[in-house]
Design a protein around this motif. Structure first.
Motif, PDB file in Angstrom:
ATOM      1  N   PRO A   1     -28.430 -56.571  68.805  1.00 49.71           N
ATOM      2  CA  PRO A   1     -27.306 -55.659  69.046  1.00 49.71           C
ATOM      3  C   PRO A   1     -27.621 -54.221  68.669  1.00 49.71           C
ATOM      4  O   PRO A   1     -27.088 -53.289  69.270  1.00 49.71           O
ATOM      5  CB  PRO A   1     -26.193 -56.227  68.165  1.00 49.71           C
TER       6      PRO A   1
ATOM      7  N   PHE B   1     -29.558 -52.886  71.575  1.00 46.65           N
ATOM      8  CA  PHE B   1     -28.725 -52.942  72.783  1.00 46.65           C
ATOM      9  C   PHE B   1     -27.727 -51.785  72.789  1.00 46.65           C
ATOM     10  O   PHE B   1     -27.479 -51.170  73.834  1.00 46.65           O
ATOM     11  CB  PHE B   1     -27.988 -54.277  72.866  1.00 46.65           C
TER      12      PHE B   1
ATOM     13  N   ALA C   1     -25.037 -58.536  74.485  1.00 41.26           N
ATOM     14  CA  ALA C   1     -26.351 -58.062  74.068  1.00 41.26           C
ATOM     15  C   ALA C   1     -27.457 -59.036  74.472  1.00 41.26           C
ATOM     16  O   ALA C   1     -28.612 -58.636  74.654  1.00 41.26           O
ATOM     17  CB  ALA C   1     -26.378 -57.840  72.556  1.00 41.26           C
TER      18      ALA C   1
END
Length: 299
Positions: A240, A243, A262
């Motif tokens: 994450p 992302f 993600a």
């Protein structure tokens, strides 16, 4: 912690990731954050801390982390300063996102120090209330809506008042639980996160100059996840973190108003862009609607 190879949820892309990879990596020049001013709420721990670290690695000029616990913020600041080797100015603000006046003051101070508007705001602060619908107090259950919806809304308004003139980006960290169905004792969490997921497209329509996007970060080891009462295999926080960085890049400009995970491979997503836009996919709605039937209207 190393991610588990187990996959519990259905995918959208054929390739599913559990940790970072070259296309989203903070070391990829395509994801450079050089010169950017970035704010991360809930930035002291877990996902927020990881996101702040990714923007530092990608060369952000200023990173401001907002949280409630001064000691946690101080520890994270020290780590980020060490990672940046003095190249990124790290700011911390011990503020509750429900304190509108204090949050507005924090954003105003960040913009003043930066001498410019804020480029990216990652609204990561959230709350998972683990409470049966008929147990406990209503106010305790409702706190999920206070933090996840009202707190995010206050954050958006504070960012809108201090945003950069060019391509300001608001990233909302949500959860797949907002659209996957129902979970025991998590009605406050799932319902409030669904409300937040529906709020973001409205904010996008009403404020077209701000690129808004929501994403499910995966399942990351954290205090909030531990308190959910549900055990799932874990993803690496690098997923994450990077992302979110990719979402703030020019390549992800087309994702505005969307809800992504993600886990999904971004190169596959980019290849699916035409189909996603044509079909209006990756947006909240009602399953099965519209249905391909011949409609008869009676008045």
């Amino acid at each position: 912690m190393s991610p588990s190879p187990q996959w519990e949820f259905p995918g959208y892309t054929k390739l599913i990731h559990r940790s970072t990879y070259p296309a989203i990596s903070s070391s990829n020049p395509a994801n450079s954050a050089a010169g950017k001013v970035v704010v991360v709420t809930g930035g002291g721990t877990a996902i927020g801390r990881g996101i702040a670290h990714s923007f530092v690695t990608a060369g952000a000029r200023i990173i401001a982390i907002i949280g409630r616990r001064t000691n946690i913020l101080a520890s994270t600041k020290a780590d980020l300063e060490a990672a940046s080797a003095g190249k990124t100015h790290i700011l911390t603000y011990a503020v509750d996102i429900l304190d509108e006046a204090a949050l507005n003051a924090a954003f105003a101070d960040i913009a003043k120090i930066a001498g410019s508007g804020i480029d990216v705001c990652v609204a990561n602060a959230g709350l998972a209330v683990n409470q049966h619908s008929l147990a406990g107090k209503v106010d305790a259950w409702w706190q999920g809506f206070e933090v996840n919806v009202k707190g995010s809304f206050i954050t958006f308004r504070a960012f809108a008042a201090t945003k950069a003139k060019e391509d300001p980006i608001f990233i909302s960290v949500n959860t797949g639980a907002a659209h996957l169905g129902s979970f025991p004792n998590l009605s406050s969490y799932t319902a409030s996160k669904m409300a937040l997921a529906h709020l973001l497209p409205s904010l996008q329509v009403e404020n077209p100059e701000i690129r808004t996007v929501a994403f499910h970060p995966g399942v990351i080891e954290s205090d909030m996840n531990a308190g959910s009462g549900i055990t799932l295999s874990l993803d690496d926080v690098s997923l994450p973190a990077d992302f979110a960085l990719w979402l703030a890049s020019d390549k992800a400009a087309w994702t505005k108003g969307k809800f992504l995970w993600a886990h999904w491979d971004v190169e596959e997503l980019e290849g699916l862009r035409g189909e996603i836009e044509e079909k209006g996919e990756l947006a909240m709605g009602l399953k099965g609607l519209p249905r391909q039937v011949e409609v008869e209207v009676r008045v």
